[in-house]
Design a protein around this motif. Structure first.
Motif, PDB file in Angstrom:
ATOM      1  N   UNK A 249       0.821  -1.219   0.000  1.00  0.00           N
ATOM      2  CA  UNK A 249       0.000   0.000   0.000  1.00  0.00           C
ATOM      3  C   UNK A 249       0.853   1.267   0.000  1.00  0.00           C
ATOM      4  N   UNK A 250       0.276   2.356  -0.480  1.00  0.00           N
ATOM      5  CA  UNK A 250       0.982   3.649  -0.464  1.00  0.00           C
ATOM      6  C   UNK A 250       1.118   4.132   0.971  1.00  0.00           C
ATOM      7  N   UNK A 251       0.087   3.824   1.776  1.00  0.00           N
ATOM      8  CA  UNK A 251       0.080   4.231   3.186  1.00  0.00           C
ATOM      9  C   UNK A 251      -0.362   3.048   4.039  1.00  0.00           C
ATOM     10  N   UNK A 252       0.395   2.781   5.101  1.00  0.00           N
ATOM     11  CA  UNK A 252       0.025   1.712   6.033  1.00  0.00           C
ATOM     12  C   UNK A 252      -0.365   2.346   7.373  1.00  0.00           C
ATOM     13  N   UNK A 253      -1.569   2.017   7.860  1.00  0.00           N
ATOM     14  CA  UNK A 253      -2.071   2.584   9.116  1.00  0.00           C
ATOM     15  C   UNK A 253      -2.206   1.471  10.149  1.00  0.00           C
ATOM     16  N   UNK A 254      -1.508   1.603  11.259  1.00  0.00           N
ATOM     17  CA  UNK A 254      -1.522   0.576  12.296  1.00  0.00           C
ATOM     18  C   UNK A 254      -2.100   1.192  13.571  1.00  0.00           C
ATOM     19  N   UNK A 255      -3.302   0.722  13.945  1.00  0.00           N
ATOM     20  CA  UNK A 255      -4.012   1.340  15.058  1.00  0.00           C
ATOM     21  C   UNK A 255      -3.883   0.456  16.303  1.00  0.00           C
ATOM     22  N   UNK A 256      -2.806   0.660  17.060  1.00  0.00           N
ATOM     23  CA  UNK A 256      -2.520  -0.156  18.261  1.00  0.00           C
ATOM     24  C   UNK A 256      -2.615  -1.636  17.917  1.00  0.00           C
ATOM     25  N   UNK A 257      -1.976  -2.032  16.839  1.00  0.00           N
ATOM     26  CA  UNK A 257      -2.212  -3.379  16.318  1.00  0.00           C
ATOM     27  C   UNK A 257      -1.587  -4.495  17.152  1.00  0.00           C
TER      28      UNK A 257
ATOM     29  N   UNK B 296       5.896  -8.393  20.526  1.00  0.00           N
ATOM     30  CA  UNK B 296       7.257  -8.122  20.045  1.00  0.00           C
ATOM     31  C   UNK B 296       7.458  -8.764  18.662  1.00  0.00           C
ATOM     32  N   UNK B 297       6.963  -9.987  18.548  1.00  0.00           N
ATOM     33  CA  UNK B 297       7.100 -10.723  17.288  1.00  0.00           C
ATOM     34  C   UNK B 297       6.422  -9.987  16.136  1.00  0.00           C
ATOM     35  N   UNK B 298       5.198  -9.513  16.392  1.00  0.00           N
ATOM     36  CA  UNK B 298       4.435  -8.811  15.348  1.00  0.00           C
ATOM     37  C   UNK B 298       5.109  -7.467  15.035  1.00  0.00           C
ATOM     38  N   UNK B 299       5.642  -6.811  16.076  1.00  0.00           N
ATOM     39  CA  UNK B 299       6.326  -5.528  15.837  1.00  0.00           C
ATOM     40  C   UNK B 299       7.584  -5.729  14.982  1.00  0.00           C
ATOM     41  N   UNK B 300       8.313  -6.809  15.272  1.00  0.00           N
ATOM     42  CA  UNK B 300       9.518  -7.096  14.477  1.00  0.00           C
ATOM     43  C   UNK B 300       9.138  -7.397  13.030  1.00  0.00           C
ATOM     44  N   UNK B 301       8.054  -8.157  12.860  1.00  0.00           N
ATOM     45  CA  UNK B 301       7.582  -8.482  11.508  1.00  0.00           C
ATOM     46  C   UNK B 301       7.131  -7.210  10.792  1.00  0.00           C
ATOM     47  N   UNK B 302       6.435  -6.359  11.535  1.00  0.00           N
ATOM     48  CA  UNK B 302       5.985  -5.081  10.978  1.00  0.00           C
ATOM     49  C   UNK B 302       7.193  -4.277  10.485  1.00  0.00           C
ATOM     50  N   UNK B 303       8.197  -4.184  11.347  1.00  0.00           N
ATOM     51  CA  UNK B 303       9.398  -3.414  11.035  1.00  0.00           C
ATOM     52  C   UNK B 303      10.074  -3.949   9.767  1.00  0.00           C
ATOM     53  N   UNK B 304      10.146  -5.275   9.708  1.00  0.00           N
ATOM     54  CA  UNK B 304      10.774  -5.938   8.557  1.00  0.00           C
ATOM     55  C   UNK B 304      10.022  -5.609   7.258  1.00  0.00           C
ATOM     56  N   UNK B 305       8.691  -5.732   7.297  1.00  0.00           N
ATOM     57  CA  UNK B 305       7.884  -5.482   6.095  1.00  0.00           C
ATOM     58  C   UNK B 305       7.974  -4.007   5.695  1.00  0.00           C
ATOM     59  N   UNK B 306       7.841  -3.120   6.700  1.00  0.00           N
ATOM     60  CA  UNK B 306       7.849  -1.676   6.424  1.00  0.00           C
ATOM     61  C   UNK B 306       9.191  -1.261   5.812  1.00  0.00           C
ATOM     62  N   UNK B 307      10.283  -1.795   6.378  1.00  0.00           N
ATOM     63  CA  UNK B 307      11.624  -1.449   5.874  1.00  0.00           C
ATOM     64  C   UNK B 307      11.858  -2.042   4.480  1.00  0.00           C
ATOM     65  N   UNK B 308      11.547  -3.337   4.337  1.00  0.00           N
ATOM     66  CA  UNK B 308      11.794  -4.009   3.037  1.00  0.00           C
ATOM     67  C   UNK B 308      11.019  -3.354   1.906  1.00  0.00           C
TER      68      UNK B 308
ATOM     69  N   UNK C 298       2.704   2.189  23.983  1.00  0.00           N
ATOM     70  CA  UNK C 298       3.961   1.745  24.568  1.00  0.00           C
ATOM     71  C   UNK C 298       5.073   2.702  24.111  1.00  0.00           C
ATOM     72  N   UNK C 299       5.520   3.562  25.032  1.00  0.00           N
ATOM     73  CA  UNK C 299       6.443   4.642  24.642  1.00  0.00           C
ATOM     74  C   UNK C 299       7.800   4.096  24.208  1.00  0.00           C
ATOM     75  N   UNK C 300       8.213   2.953  24.805  1.00  0.00           N
ATOM     76  CA  UNK C 300       9.494   2.380  24.374  1.00  0.00           C
ATOM     77  C   UNK C 300       9.381   1.884  22.922  1.00  0.00           C
ATOM     78  N   UNK C 301       8.243   1.268  22.589  1.00  0.00           N
ATOM     79  CA  UNK C 301       8.033   0.834  21.195  1.00  0.00           C
ATOM     80  C   UNK C 301       8.026   2.044  20.258  1.00  0.00           C
ATOM     81  N   UNK C 302       7.433   3.139  20.730  1.00  0.00           N
ATOM     82  CA  UNK C 302       7.372   4.350  19.894  1.00  0.00           C
ATOM     83  C   UNK C 302       8.777   4.859  19.585  1.00  0.00           C
ATOM     84  N   UNK C 303       9.694   4.651  20.542  1.00  0.00           N
ATOM     85  CA  UNK C 303      11.081   5.095  20.352  1.00  0.00           C
ATOM     86  C   UNK C 303      11.867   4.076  19.524  1.00  0.00           C
ATOM     87  N   UNK C 304      11.639   2.787  19.827  1.00  0.00           N
ATOM     88  CA  UNK C 304      12.445   1.729  19.189  1.00  0.00           C
ATOM     89  C   UNK C 304      12.133   1.547  17.702  1.00  0.00           C
ATOM     90  N   UNK C 305      10.899   1.834  17.315  1.00  0.00           N
ATOM     91  CA  UNK C 305      10.512   1.600  15.914  1.00  0.00           C
ATOM     92  C   UNK C 305      10.305   2.927  15.197  1.00  0.00           C
TER      93      UNK C 305
END
Ligand SMILES: Nc1ncnc2c1ncn2[C@@H]1O[C@H](COP(=O)(O)OP(=O)(O)OP(=O)(O)O)[C@@H](O)[C@H]1O
Length: 254
Positions: free
Chosen positions: A170-178, A188-200, A211-218
């Protein structure tokens, strides 16, 4: 960086013309660069979901304009925008058809925006593509292609929702507290997968999280929303040294 999505003076209120009328989004100006991965934080009722709903066309905005690649999309409804917007919700039950199998759901997502999208049968080469895609995740989901989505666990279902939302790049991906409804390990697993897909796929992404740490880490940019306005827009350089406590203090204005 070129602009992918632009919001110009976007406002949205609810219960207009009643004593309870209030503004959920107040003249939002936002420029999302192609490939930006933005995390969106803010207290309850700050307007985060309303921002995502406005971009997805879930309801018309009251004023302002939204542009994709320089073209206004404000007049398009949610179904029309689904051709270029991918979305995953907090509730794993949303966005998937529970009585249909994993393969049927993925096939439906792949055909989104094309004609004859309600065809239920899955082509053999699609099945193979899905099996390969799922086996790369090492979750054993490749053996569940013929399982009804409704009988999968929340985490497995959310994995499929994420794949469905991104299968057509998609041109835009919207993740609502997914990941909010998942246990910490699965989250954590889904966030890592998300990161991988978004980056690739270099997807321009907005992700709401409490989760403020997730907001910083990703992601490469953090938006802090408060009372329908963007309070802070924190770019990569400043984000790198930010702690969750500092982000909390910014959010709370302390
Ligand atoms: N469809 C709607 N009808 C009426 N009010 C709504 C609607 N959607 C949102 N609101 C209201 O708009 C305000 C902003 O809500 P929104 O869901 O965008 O906040 P949020 O930042 O996502 O909050 P949370 O973190 O609690 O999910 C809230 O006061 C909410 O009650």
């Amino acid at each position: 960086m070129t602009s992918k999505l632009q919001l110009k003076a976007v406002s949205k209120g609810f219960k207009r013309h009643t004593p309870d009328a209030f503004t959920a989004l107040d003249q939002i100006n936002l420029d999302i660069a192609d490939g930006d991965f933005i995390t969106l934080v803010g207290g309850n009722g700050a307007g985060k979901s309303t921002l995502l709903n406005s971009i997805a066309g879930h309801f018309p905005i009251d004023s302002g304009d939204i542009y994709l690649d320089g073209e206004s999309i404000s007049h398009l409804d949610e179904e029309e925008r689904a051709a270029f917007v991918g979305r995953v919700f907090q509730n794993p039950a949303m966005g998937t058809a529970p009585r249909m199998t994993v393969a049927e759901n993925l096939a439906l997502a792949k055909r989104r925006g094309h004609k004859r999208r309600l065809r239920r049968s899955v082509k053999e080469d699609d099945r193979q593509e899905f099996a390969e895609m799922l086996s790369r995740l090492n979750l054993g989901l490749e053996d569940r292609l013929d399982t009804e989505i409704g009988s999968l666990s929340g985490g497995q279902r959310q994995t499929i929702s994420l794949l469905m939302a991104t299968i057509n790049r998609p041109e835009i991906l919207l993740l609502d507290e997914h990941t909010a409804a998942l246990d910490p390990k699965t989250s954590k697993l889904i966030l890592e997968l998300t990161n991988q897909i978004v980056r690739n796929d270099k997807l321009s992404t907005l992700m709401i999280t409490h989760n403020l740490q997730d907001a910083i880490d990703y992601g490469n940019r953090i938006l802090v929303l408060s009372h329908g306005s963007i309070l802070y827009d924190i770019k990569q350089e400043d984000k790198a040294n930010l702690t969750a406590i500092q982000l909390y203090q910014l959010m709370e204005g302390v």
